[in-house]
Design an enzyme around this catalytic site. Structure first.
Site, PDB file in Angstrom:
ATOM      1  CB  CYS A  85      -0.963  -0.001   1.177  1.00  0.00           C
ATOM      2  SG  CYS A  85      -0.237  -0.616   2.717  1.00  0.00           S
ATOM      3  CG  HIS A 140       0.004   3.114   5.550  1.00  0.00           C
ATOM      4  ND1 HIS A 140      -0.136   1.842   5.038  1.00  0.00           N
ATOM      5  CD2 HIS A 140       0.943   3.013   6.530  1.00  0.00           C
ATOM      6  CE1 HIS A 140       0.659   1.003   5.667  1.00  0.00           C
ATOM      7  NE2 HIS A 140       1.330   1.698   6.585  1.00  0.00           N
TER       8      HIS A 140
END
Length: 583
Positions: A85, A140
């Protein structure tokens, strides 16, 4: 008589002036169309076979709202990201490869690094074009210092979590609460609020509600950039029960059924956001991007039911199932020559940055060189042209390194895909969806030597998989000449044989003896499922691509922890520990 002629002349002049003014206005509007609103939706860990417009079975997960948007745009058919990710999200944000922005793997929450502060983000660029810019959902991209958080990276507001994954209802990970409201640019400790009021609310619903609120409060006369990064469908496997129950009669596998519920709630959220755009008169002037951040995980702790059929592998590997993503672009009205078709030009996540710059009519110059190329003109006509002939797909990540095997790099040039060393795990193939049986993973050309507990006649690997799931002792199986052999021994060994296809419900059962540590070469245009490694018969191509990859990797940069800012614990509040910058 003279008076009447004068009045007629005045009226005629007025009519001509009005006609000329109208023509000038028409010419002006046709020559400089206003920048569209942009809704950029990122789905976490979505598999290749997990939405309706990609699905291989009518009994698969139902995604009517997502499918409707895909029909109004172009499905990206040769679209690549990184295998996990954080690197993919950083490439979307910066227009640079992972090896240049430095985020080459997912960022643990206690790590003291993030997306390079010297990199310009797409939100920074859209600010120059007069856009309002709001981020919702998963970040993130680093948060050990406030400077790495969203409102310091070009966004005006943020509601979401800084880390990579958490409980969907409690919003807790590593025993700390991670849900924040950052309400203005450069929102640091005195401004940022912990969104404790969302404790107990399923995150997909919370993020959808926030997106609808942003749209409802926006002045539609100015352009909006809404970055909506859902937590769904990342682990853990959680969804309100009503969404899971929809598949009670069609998906007997409980793991897949829970996952389907997560996807259905997500689809409903996308529909609600679309309705908000429609209600505010913005839908026809909004461009929508829908993309996963990597392939679906089918191995490891984050494997909660995704499928990448018919591709090989999944998240954490550089095989197609890990890096070839599900995505589409749906333009503002009357922009594309054709819609509802596939866009086949080779595209990387880094290409979104320059493409969006062109969409917004903003200069794309940045202090650091871009790796991305713009697809906007080609998309408008759906032209099949060579915008890029090569790309660095990146390196396989943690599931590989945890096994003690050196992680490999993947490099694509034209139709050739070269993997230096191992492509990572998983490297098996999903079988077609069998809604009456299992969702197994298989390897072709291998038999199992182990303790067999049953031999059953089977006409296909799908049927053999179904037998395995129904058999209480099945650990793995082999299909050979219409005989399905069920094995219970945990120490089976695989050996090469063109006569066999072997499989397991848990792909980890197939991995230990099949690590490919030699260089691999695939012609992915002819062999998109990567079943035929042709390295041995194309040694000259392997040598040439190895040289090219070595040259490319000379500019490799990997971010590392800031030694001046070691993690020193989460901040304690009256509501318990919370995740927030510590340096």
């Amino acid at each position: 008589m003279m008076m009447m002629m004068m009045m007629f002349t005045v009226m005629l002049v007025l009519v001509l002036v009005m006609m000329m003014s109208s023509a000038a206005t028409s010419m002006s509007s046709s020559s400089s169309s206003p920048s569209p609103h942009i809704l950029f939706i990122v789905i976490d860990d979505l598999g290749f076979d997990d939405v309706g417009f990609r699905a291989t079975s009518k009994l698969n997960i139902q995604t009517p709202n997502i499918d409707a948007l895909a029909k109004e745009g172009l499905i990206l058919d040769r679209y690549y990201l990184q295998d996990v990710c954080s690197p993919s999200r950083a490439s979307i944000m910066t227009g640079r490869y992972a090896m240049h922005h430095g985020v080459v793997d997912w960022i643990p929450p206690t790590s003291s690094y993030g997306m390079d502060l010297n990199d310009t983000t797409i939100a920074d660029k859209l600010k120059e074009a007069g856009y309002s810019r709001h981020a919702i959902g998963k970040w993130h991209l680093g948060f050990y210092k406030w400077a790495y958080t969203p409102t310091f990276r070009g966004f005006e507001s943020f509601l979401g979590y800084y880390s990579g994954g958490e409980d969907y209802f409690t919003h807790i990970t590593q025993k700390a609460y991670d849900m924040h409201r950052d309400s203005q640019p450069n929102c640091s400790e005195s401004c940022s609020k912990n969104a404790f009021d969302l404790n107990g609310m399923y995150s997909t619903i919370a993020f959808t509600n926030e997106a609808v609120s942003v749209i409802d409060s926006h002045n539609a006369s100015s352009p909006l950039f809404l970055y909506l990064a859902y937590q769904a469908v990342h682990a853990p496997a959680q969804a309100p029960q009503s969404y899971i129950d929809r598949y009670q009669s069609t998906i007997p596998n409980l793991k897949r059924r829970k996952y389907a519920g997560m996807v259905s709630c997500l689809d409903e959220g996308v529909g609600n956001v679309t309705q908000a755009l429609q209600r505010n008169g913005m839908l026809d002037t909004t461009l929508i991007v829908f993309t996963t951040d990597n392939g679906g995980p089918i191995l490891g702790g984050d494997a909660v039911g995704a499928r990448n059929y018919p591709l090989r592998g999944g998240k954490h590997s550089v095989y197609e199932g890990g890096v070839r993503g599900t995505a589409f672009i749906r333009p503002q009205k009357n922009t594309f020559k054709v819609v509802g078709k596939r866009y086949s030009n080779l595209m990387h996540a880094a290409d979104w940055f320059p493409t969006i710059c062109d969409i917004a009519n903003v200069d794309c110059t940045t202090s650091n060189p871009l790796d991305g190329v713009s697809h906007w003109d080609a998309m408008k006509l759906n032209q099949n042209i060579t915008l890029r002939s090569e790309m660095v797909i990146g390196n396989s990540t943690d599931l590989c390194s945890n096994s003690g095997v050196e992680c490999g790099f993947a490099y694509r040039n034209e139709s050739w895909k070269y993997i230096r060393g191992t492509g990572g795990a998983p490297f098996s193939w999903s079988i077609p969806a069998n809604q009456t049986g299992g969702t197994c993973n298989v390897v072709y050309g291998f038999c199992i030597n182990g303790t067999s507990v049953a031999n059953i006649s089977a006409s296909s690997v799908e049927q053999c998989c179904a037998y395995c799931e129904l058999h209480s002792e099945c650990n793995a199986f082999t299909l050979q000449t219409s005989i399905c052999t069920i094995y219970s021994d945990k120490s089976e060994q695989l050996y090469s044989s063109a006569l066999c296809t072997s499989g397991a419900l848990d792909p980890s059962e197939l991995n230990s003896v099949l690590w490919n540590t030699h260089d691999q070469l695939f012609d992915v245009d002819k062999d998109p499922f990567e079943r035929n490694d042709v390295a041995s018969e194309n040694k000259n191509i392997v040598q040439e691509m190895d040289k090219e990859l070595t040259k490319v990797l000379e500019s490799y940069f990997q971010a590392s922890d800031d030694p001046a800012c070691p993690f020193n614990g989460w901040k304690n509040t009256a509501n318990g520990p919370v995740m927030m910058p510590w340096c």
